[in-house]
Design an enzyme around this catalytic site. Sequence first.
Site, mmCIF file in Angstrom:
data_model
loop_
_atom_site.group_PDB
_atom_site.id
_atom_site.type_symbol
_atom_site.label_atom_id
_atom_site.label_comp_id
_atom_site.label_asym_id
_atom_site.label_seq_id
_atom_site.Cartn_x
_atom_site.Cartn_y
_atom_site.Cartn_z
ATOM 1 N N THR A 153 0.809 -1.222 0.000
ATOM 2 C CA THR A 153 0.000 0.000 0.000
ATOM 3 C C THR A 153 0.843 1.274 0.000
ATOM 4 O O THR A 153 0.339 2.354 -0.303
ATOM 5 C CB THR A 153 -0.917 0.041 1.234
ATOM 6 O OG1 THR A 153 -0.111 0.166 2.424
ATOM 7 C CG2 THR A 153 -1.752 -1.232 1.319
ATOM 8 N N ASP A 184 18.854 1.258 4.635
ATOM 9 C CA ASP A 184 19.753 0.159 4.252
ATOM 10 C C ASP A 184 21.173 0.658 4.069
ATOM 11 O O ASP A 184 22.139 -0.016 4.464
ATOM 12 C CB ASP A 184 19.262 -0.497 2.954
ATOM 13 C CG ASP A 184 18.084 -1.425 3.175
ATOM 14 O OD1 ASP A 184 17.841 -1.812 4.332
ATOM 15 O OD2 ASP A 184 17.411 -1.768 2.186
#
Length: 209
Positions: free
Chosen positions: A108, A203
């Site tokens: 989403t 990350d």
Amino acid sequence: MSKVVIFDHPLIQHKLTIMRNKYTSSKDFRELVSEIAMLMTYEITRDLPLKDVEVDTPICTTKAKKLAGKKLAVVPILRAGLGMVDGVVKMIPSARIGHIGLYRDEETLQPVEYYCKLPKDISDREVIVVDPMLATGGSAIDAVTQIKLRNPKSIKFMGLIAAPEGVEALTKAHPDVDVYCAALDEKLNEKGYIVPGLGDAGDRIFGTK
């Protein structure tokens, strides 16, 4: 109406270019995030209130200026926002630090909250919400909404790279929140990543890519 400030300082732009490079190591990336946050803090705090105090210099007693009130709270959006905290706190050591944990649902693209811990006296403080990327704007909107429930003096958002979609969404949802970013990029891609951007900031900061 929100003020939107995009920084054009040469040092910030130079460091941001190195961060965009996919070959930049996690170590260097972390250091650059902190350095840019520190440089941006100089400008974002320009309107902090001051008070007059007396101080004894080695020569005489004089009147000088100090920050007034309870000063600031810095609230990173976990996890990538953690990378910016050190740079801000180096400039404002007395700032309190809160945390808001959000992650983006991959289907989403909406933020899901899992943690919120803010200073007890946040109602006496001006708040800087930090997150390297302002992409869809969902996480920033949710974070600001949660902080507003505690009635702080004011809220500002500070990020590194923003997409036009994210800036529009945040300023529409919270027109009283000023937005400060180091770059305004072209757009979001179909996966909700900023183009050209710098990839997933979390990350790259923590070496989990």
